[in-house]
Design a protein around this motif. Structure first.
Motif, PDB file in Angstrom:
ATOM      1  N   PHE A 268      -2.890   5.178   5.822  1.00  0.00           N
ATOM      2  CA  PHE A 268      -1.675   6.458   6.203  1.00  0.00           C
ATOM      3  C   PHE A 268      -1.155   5.854   7.261  1.00  0.00           C
ATOM      4  O   PHE A 268       0.091   6.102   7.306  1.00  0.00           O
ATOM      5  N   TYR A 269      -1.626   4.932   7.906  1.00  0.00           N
ATOM      6  CA  TYR A 269      -0.866   4.163   9.020  1.00  0.00           C
ATOM      7  C   TYR A 269       0.651   3.361   8.355  1.00  0.00           C
ATOM      8  O   TYR A 269       1.680   3.697   8.900  1.00  0.00           O
ATOM      9  N   ASN A 270       0.094   2.489   7.580  1.00  0.00           N
ATOM     10  CA  ASN A 270       1.281   1.835   6.910  1.00  0.00           C
ATOM     11  C   ASN A 270       2.136   2.716   6.128  1.00  0.00           C
ATOM     12  O   ASN A 270       3.274   2.227   6.225  1.00  0.00           O
ATOM     13  N   TYR A 271       1.762   3.788   5.599  1.00  0.00           N
ATOM     14  CA  TYR A 271       2.581   4.567   4.688  1.00  0.00           C
ATOM     15  C   TYR A 271       3.459   5.261   5.564  1.00  0.00           C
ATOM     16  O   TYR A 271       4.634   5.471   5.340  1.00  0.00           O
ATOM     17  N   ALA A 272       3.058   5.834   6.705  1.00  0.00           N
ATOM     18  CA  ALA A 272       3.864   6.457   7.585  1.00  0.00           C
ATOM     19  C   ALA A 272       4.776   5.535   8.277  1.00  0.00           C
ATOM     20  O   ALA A 272       6.077   5.993   8.646  1.00  0.00           O
ATOM     21  N   ASP A 273       4.525   4.288   8.381  1.00  0.00           N
ATOM     22  CA  ASP A 273       5.366   3.218   8.929  1.00  0.00           C
ATOM     23  C   ASP A 273       6.487   2.736   8.267  1.00  0.00           C
ATOM     24  O   ASP A 273       7.482   2.763   8.570  1.00  0.00           O
ATOM     25  N   LYS A 274       6.261   2.788   7.011  1.00  0.00           N
ATOM     26  CA  LYS A 274       7.172   2.596   5.934  1.00  0.00           C
ATOM     27  C   LYS A 274       8.023   3.849   5.652  1.00  0.00           C
ATOM     28  O   LYS A 274       9.403   3.741   5.017  1.00  0.00           O
ATOM     29  N   MET A 275       7.580   5.215   5.825  1.00  0.00           N
ATOM     30  CA  MET A 275       8.298   6.317   5.609  1.00  0.00           C
ATOM     31  C   MET A 275       9.149   6.661   6.709  1.00  0.00           C
ATOM     32  O   MET A 275       9.733   7.903   6.642  1.00  0.00           O
ATOM     33  N   SER A 276       9.158   5.885   7.722  1.00  0.00           N
ATOM     34  CA  SER A 276       9.863   6.373   9.155  1.00  0.00           C
ATOM     35  C   SER A 276      11.049   5.428   9.294  1.00  0.00           C
ATOM     36  O   SER A 276      10.825   4.132   9.482  1.00  0.00           O
ATOM     37  N   PRO A 277      12.310   5.990   9.296  1.00  0.00           N
ATOM     38  CA  PRO A 277      13.222   5.134   9.511  1.00  0.00           C
ATOM     39  C   PRO A 277      13.197   4.323  11.000  1.00  0.00           C
ATOM     40  O   PRO A 277      13.637   3.084  10.832  1.00  0.00           O
ATOM     41  N   LEU A 278      12.520   4.831  11.869  1.00  0.00           N
ATOM     42  CA  LEU A 278      12.286   3.858  13.126  1.00  0.00           C
ATOM     43  C   LEU A 278      10.870   3.297  13.233  1.00  0.00           C
ATOM     44  O   LEU A 278      10.586   2.659  13.999  1.00  0.00           O
ATOM     45  N   GLY A 279      10.155   3.573  12.085  1.00  0.00           N
ATOM     46  CA  GLY A 279       8.725   3.046  12.160  1.00  0.00           C
ATOM     47  C   GLY A 279       7.941   3.875  12.700  1.00  0.00           C
ATOM     48  O   GLY A 279       8.285   4.976  13.596  1.00  0.00           O
ATOM     49  N   ASN A 280       6.462   3.751  12.949  1.00  0.00           N
ATOM     50  CA  ASN A 280       5.586   4.731  13.491  1.00  0.00           C
ATOM     51  C   ASN A 280       6.017   4.560  14.998  1.00  0.00           C
ATOM     52  O   ASN A 280       6.216   3.518  15.628  1.00  0.00           O
TER      53      ASN A 280
ATOM     54  N   THR B  79      11.886  12.413   6.759  1.00  0.00           N
ATOM     55  CA  THR B  79      12.505  11.707   5.692  1.00  0.00           C
ATOM     56  C   THR B  79      11.889  12.150   4.198  1.00  0.00           C
ATOM     57  O   THR B  79      10.525  12.491   4.350  1.00  0.00           O
ATOM     58  N   GLY B  80      12.880  12.346   3.320  1.00  0.00           N
ATOM     59  CA  GLY B  80      12.089  12.481   1.922  1.00  0.00           C
ATOM     60  C   GLY B  80      11.506  11.100   1.364  1.00  0.00           C
ATOM     61  O   GLY B  80      10.341  10.967   0.732  1.00  0.00           O
ATOM     62  N   VAL B  81      12.298  10.126   1.659  1.00  0.00           N
ATOM     63  CA  VAL B  81      11.945   8.696   1.043  1.00  0.00           C
ATOM     64  C   VAL B  81      12.840   7.494   1.686  1.00  0.00           C
ATOM     65  O   VAL B  81      13.914   8.005   2.223  1.00  0.00           O
ATOM     66  N   THR B  82      12.257   6.538   1.567  1.00  0.00           N
ATOM     67  CA  THR B  82      13.030   5.312   2.171  1.00  0.00           C
ATOM     68  C   THR B  82      13.040   4.186   1.338  1.00  0.00           C
ATOM     69  O   THR B  82      12.201   4.298   0.542  1.00  0.00           O
ATOM     70  N   SER B  83      14.187   3.374   1.578  1.00  0.00           N
ATOM     71  CA  SER B  83      14.326   2.234   0.755  1.00  0.00           C
ATOM     72  C   SER B  83      13.198   1.452   0.507  1.00  0.00           C
ATOM     73  O   SER B  83      12.809   0.908  -0.495  1.00  0.00           O
ATOM     74  N   SER B  84      12.631   1.334   1.762  1.00  0.00           N
ATOM     75  CA  SER B  84      11.211   0.411   1.592  1.00  0.00           C
ATOM     76  C   SER B  84      10.166   0.987   0.467  1.00  0.00           C
ATOM     77  O   SER B  84       9.444   0.358  -0.248  1.00  0.00           O
ATOM     78  N   ILE B  85       9.834   2.319   0.565  1.00  0.00           N
ATOM     79  CA  ILE B  85       9.014   2.871  -0.434  1.00  0.00           C
ATOM     80  C   ILE B  85       9.838   2.835  -1.750  1.00  0.00           C
ATOM     81  O   ILE B  85       8.875   2.287  -2.708  1.00  0.00           O
ATOM     82  N   ILE B  86      11.142   2.939  -2.009  1.00  0.00           N
ATOM     83  CA  ILE B  86      11.547   2.907  -3.363  1.00  0.00           C
ATOM     84  C   ILE B  86      11.371   1.492  -3.930  1.00  0.00           C
ATOM     85  O   ILE B  86      10.661   1.336  -5.091  1.00  0.00           O
TER      86      ILE B  86
END
Ligand SMILES: NC(=O)c1ccc[n+]([C@@H]2O[C@H](COP(=O)([O-])OP(=O)(O)OC[C@H]3O[C@@H](n4cnc5c(N)ncnc54)[C@H](O)[C@@H]3O)[C@@H](O)[C@H]2O)c1
Length: 273
Positions: free
Chosen positions: A212-224, A259-266
């Motif tokens: 969940f830490y890594n997922y949140a980091d990738k889902m945040s434009p500024l990172g965790n 954030t709905g989704v980020t390019s990193s997750i896509i």
């Protein structure tokens, strides 16, 4: 660098267990910004002795034990604190959480209700108890600022956060309700800061925390949001720069909450066409 944002202010910081704790860094920041502080934690946590190192770095701040579920302990803490300061209190940080079912690995659907009551008492109702004690003793100055730390599982489902999601919802509700009454009575501000997953003792207790830490980091434009920045944000909330902010849940999460989704997750999901 100090801007003396908290010059002349006095506060209580609850919940500094060790150097990783969100409260630990916050205590250092408040001190650096000119505040005088009193440190508090559960008597069992004080026995570890770590907090004495922090007290030294904060100008030999007094350390006063209090189990935050005990009204008697809280009364003693507030009385000793106002005596030490020779006056009332300007800010309080509630940085306390404990999920007994989480700790013991009990699934949400198989909850042990006795443990759950303890969880709610330590992690949420304690915030009411802290505010109530300050209210009864009239221990806060006009315009004082009170902050508790929370997590976005209060609004959205994160399955392994378990009963702590319910505790955080209650904590945020108490923030609004008590914030209303304390605002009317004494212009006291009460807010929660909803922090990104952070690698601390309490954070690490959640099953699957690294995922969940890594997922949140990738889902945040500024990172965790790191601990240091959380401490900075809390410091600003204690300062006079935010004197009209109250009853809010303030996200400090690098943009994750909107954030709905980020390019990193896509990219990671691959091209599904
Ligand atoms: N770490 C994260 O990922 C994260 C994210 C969002 C919010 N938070 C919240 O931040 C706050 C601080 O947690 P942390 O991550 O710094 O972990 P931490 O383990 O360092 O701090 C939790 C503190 O709660 C104290 N505590 C537990 N029971 C108590 C009691 N009965 N009386 C008094 N104190 C008691 C512990 O001694 C400890 O100091 C918690 O409310 C937590 O839910 C943490």
């Amino acid at each position: 660098m100090s801007n003396n944002l908290l010059k002349g202010k006095k506060g209580i910081i609850f919940g500094a267990l060790d150097e990783k704790s969100l409260a630990w860094k916050t205590a250092l920041k408040c001190y650096e910004q000119g505040a005088q502080i009193v440190l508090s934690n559960a008597p069992v946590a004080l026995r570890m002795g770590e907090i004495n190192k922090l007290a030294e770095q904060c100008g030999n701040a007094p350390v006063i034990g209090a189990d935050v579920t005990s009204m008697e302990d809280l009364k003693n803490l507030f009385e000793k604190t106002t005596e030490h300061f020779g006056g009332k209190i300007d800010f309080i940080l509630h940085s306390i959480g404990m999920g007994i079912n989480v700790r013991k690995g009990k699934h949400y659907t198989e909850m042990n209700y006795e443990w759950n009551l303890k969880t709610l008492d330590i992690s949420a109702i304690s915030f009411h108890k802290v505010l109530r004690t300050a209210w009864d003793l009239d221990a806060l100055n006009e315009g004082a600022s009170v902050v508790a730390l929370t997590y976005i599982a209060a609004q959205r489902v994160f399955p392994d956060y378990n009963e702590m999601a319910d505790a955080k919802s209650l904590l945020e509700s108490i923030t609004r309700m008590f914030g209303y009454y304390y605002g009317e009575k004494k212009k006291v501000r009460v807010n929660t800061i909803s922090q990104s997953p952070t690698k601390t003792t309490a954070g690490g207790g959640v099953k699957g925390f690294d995922g969940f830490y890594n997922y949140a980091d990738k889902m945040s434009p500024l990172g965790n949001a790191p601990t240091e920045d959380c401490a900075n944000y809390i410091t600003v909330m204690f300062s006079d720069l935010t004197r009209m902010v109250t009853m809010q849940n303030l996200f400090h999460d690098g943009g994750y909450s909107f954030t709905g989704v980020t390019s990193s997750i896509i990219e990671q999901m691959g091209d599904l066409k």
